[in-house]
Design a protein around this motif. Structure first.
Motif, short mmCIF file in Angstrom:
data_model
loop_
_atom_site.label_atom_id
_atom_site.label_comp_id
_atom_site.label_asym_id
_atom_site.label_seq_id
_atom_site.Cartn_x
_atom_site.Cartn_y
_atom_site.Cartn_z
N TYR A 14 46.32 61.06 77.95
CA TYR A 14 46.01 62.97 76.95
C TYR A 14 45.47 63.14 76.70
CZ TYR A 14 49.06 65.44 73.40
OH TYR A 14 49.54 66.09 72.61
N ALA A 15 44.84 62.44 76.30
CA ALA A 15 43.19 63.57 75.64
C ALA A 15 42.53 64.53 76.53
CB ALA A 15 42.34 62.19 75.15
N ALA A 16 42.50 63.97 78.07
CA ALA A 16 42.16 64.90 78.94
C ALA A 16 43.03 65.76 78.84
CB ALA A 16 42.61 64.38 80.64
N TYR A 17 44.81 65.91 79.22
CA TYR A 17 45.49 67.54 78.65
C TYR A 17 44.91 68.00 77.44
CZ TYR A 17 49.25 70.23 77.80
OH TYR A 17 50.78 71.09 77.75
N THR A 18 44.77 67.01 75.98
CA THR A 18 44.68 68.69 75.67
C THR A 18 43.24 69.45 75.30
OG1 THR A 18 43.35 66.46 73.81
CG2 THR A 18 46.36 66.79 73.69
N ARG A 19 42.55 68.65 75.90
CA ARG A 19 41.03 68.97 75.82
C ARG A 19 41.04 70.00 77.38
NH1 ARG A 19 39.67 64.26 74.12
NH2 ARG A 19 38.20 64.17 72.72
N TRP A 20 41.83 70.29 78.29
CA TRP A 20 42.66 71.10 78.92
C TRP A 20 43.12 71.90 78.64
CZ3 TRP A 20 46.89 72.05 81.65
CH2 TRP A 20 46.92 73.20 82.45
N ARG A 21 43.87 72.18 78.46
CA ARG A 21 44.87 72.41 76.92
C ARG A 21 44.50 73.67 76.25
NH1 ARG A 21 49.30 75.66 79.03
NH2 ARG A 21 51.20 75.46 77.49
N GLY A 22 43.47 72.73 75.09
CA GLY A 22 43.06 73.62 73.38
C GLY A 22 42.04 73.08 73.50
N PRO A 26 43.37 64.58 70.90
CA PRO A 26 45.06 64.85 70.49
C PRO A 26 45.26 64.91 68.74
CG PRO A 26 44.12 63.63 72.67
CD PRO A 26 43.09 63.75 71.59
N ALA A 27 45.65 65.33 69.03
CA ALA A 27 47.01 65.17 67.14
C ALA A 27 46.91 63.72 67.08
CB ALA A 27 47.70 66.17 66.86
N ASP A 28 47.49 62.99 65.76
CA ASP A 28 48.18 61.67 65.48
C ASP A 28 48.98 61.66 66.24
OD1 ASP A 28 45.74 61.02 63.84
OD2 ASP A 28 47.28 61.37 61.83
N LEU A 29 51.05 62.41 65.76
CA LEU A 29 51.38 61.58 66.39
C LEU A 29 52.08 61.99 67.98
CD1 LEU A 29 54.48 60.83 65.77
CD2 LEU A 29 55.44 63.26 65.15
N PRO A 30 50.84 63.44 68.67
CA PRO A 30 51.66 62.92 70.09
C PRO A 30 50.57 62.00 70.67
CG PRO A 30 50.98 65.36 69.46
CD PRO A 30 50.30 64.45 67.94
N ALA A 31 49.56 61.57 70.25
CA ALA A 31 48.30 60.24 70.58
C ALA A 31 49.36 59.22 70.55
CB ALA A 31 47.65 60.42 70.27
N LEU A 32 49.98 58.55 69.13
CA LEU A 32 50.96 57.68 69.19
C LEU A 32 52.21 57.77 70.95
CD1 LEU A 32 51.48 56.75 65.36
CD2 LEU A 32 49.54 55.51 67.11
N VAL A 33 52.17 58.96 70.56
CA VAL A 33 53.47 58.60 71.62
C VAL A 33 53.48 59.15 73.28
CG1 VAL A 33 55.05 60.50 72.35
CG2 VAL A 33 55.20 60.53 70.41
N ALA A 34 52.14 59.26 73.40
CA ALA A 34 51.78 59.13 74.98
C ALA A 34 50.89 57.74 75.04
CB ALA A 34 49.60 59.56 74.44
N GLY A 87 57.58 65.50 73.93
CA GLY A 87 58.09 65.21 75.25
C GLY A 87 56.76 65.29 76.25
N VAL A 88 55.56 66.62 76.53
CA VAL A 88 54.87 65.85 76.99
C VAL A 88 53.66 65.05 77.14
CG1 VAL A 88 52.36 67.37 77.46
CG2 VAL A 88 54.20 68.75 77.39
N ALA A 89 53.86 64.85 75.27
CA ALA A 89 52.43 63.48 75.65
C ALA A 89 53.30 62.03 75.74
CB ALA A 89 52.45 62.94 73.83
N PHE A 90 54.83 62.61 76.05
CA PHE A 90 55.53 60.84 76.75
C PHE A 90 55.57 61.12 77.84
CE2 PHE A 90 59.74 58.86 77.78
CZ PHE A 90 59.26 57.73 77.53
#
Length: 175
Positions: A14-22, A26-34, A87-90
Motif C-alpha cells: 500500500y505504501a508503494a501504491y501511495t507513493r506511485w499515485r501521489g 499512506p494516511a492513517d485510516l487507509p494504512a490501517l485498512v490495508a 476500497g483500494v487499500a482493502f
C-alpha cells in the motif's frame, strides 16, 4: 508466509501504491485498512482450522472464489460512500496476502499446495511448512530468512513514514 509478515507486506504494497499515485506516505485510516485486509485471510482461516471446521489453515479466506467477491463488495461499498481510497487499500492488502502465499510453493515445487487458490473446487493438502531455498556458506537458507527481511523492511518503512495508524488507534481508544 507467517501471518505477521503478511501485515508487513500489506503495508509495503500500500505504501508503494501511495507513493506511485501521489508521492506521499499512506494516511492513517487507509494504512490501517490495508494492514487489516492483509491479515484477514488468516484471521478467517486459522480459527476455523483450529476449531476443526476446515481441514487445513488455508481454505475459505485464501480462496479466490471468496477473495474476489469480497474485494469487489468492499470496493463497491467504499465507492458508494465516496471512500474509494479505503476500497483500494482493502484490495491491495487482501490481494497482497493471496499473492505472497504463492511464491514459496512455486519455488519449492509444491504445486499441489496451491490448491487453496480455488478451494473447495481444488483440494488443499496439509501445509508442509517452511521451504528450503538452498545453502549459503554452509547455512541452510529457508523462506523464514526472506520473511524476516520482509518483516524488518515493512516495519522500517512504516516507522520512517511516521507510523501511520498509531494516532488513529490512540484517538479511537480515548473515545
Amino acid at each position: 508466509m507467517q501471518p505477521v509478515v503478511h501485515l508487513a507486506v500489506g503495508y509495503l504494497c500500500y505504501a508503494a501504491y501511495t507513493r506511485w499515485r501521489g508521492g506521499t506516505a499512506p494516511a492513517d485510516l487507509p494504512a490501517l485498512v490495508a494492514v487489516f485486509a492483509a491479515g484477514l485471510a488468516d484471521f478467517i482461516d486459522k480459527p476455523l482450522y483450529a476449531a476443526g471446521v476446515v481441514p487445513v489453515g488455508r481454505t475459505i479466506g485464501h480462496s479466490l472464489l471468496f477473495a474476489v467477491p469480497l474485494i469487489a463488495v468492499v470496493w463497491l461499498l467504499a465507492a458508494r460512500r465516496d471512500r474509494r481510497v479505503l476500497g483500494v487499500a482493502f484490495a491491495i492488502g487482501y490481494g497482497s496476502h493471496i499473492a505472497t502465499d504463492i511464491p514459496w510453493h512455486v519455488i519449492s515445487g509444491d504445486f499441489d499446495e496451491l490448491g487453496f487458490l480455488l478451494w473447495p473446487i481444488t483440494e488443499m493438502p496439509a501445509y508442509t511448512g517452511v521451504k528450503p531455498l538452498g545453502t549459503v556458506a554452509g547455512v541452510e537458507v529457508t523462506t523464514l530468512w526472506l520473511e524476516a527481511v520482509i518483516l524488518v523492511a515493512g516495519v522500517a518503512l512504516w516507522w520512517a513514514d511516521g507510523r501511520p495508524g498509531v494516532d488513529a488507534i490512540r484517538r479511537a481508544l480515548r473515545g
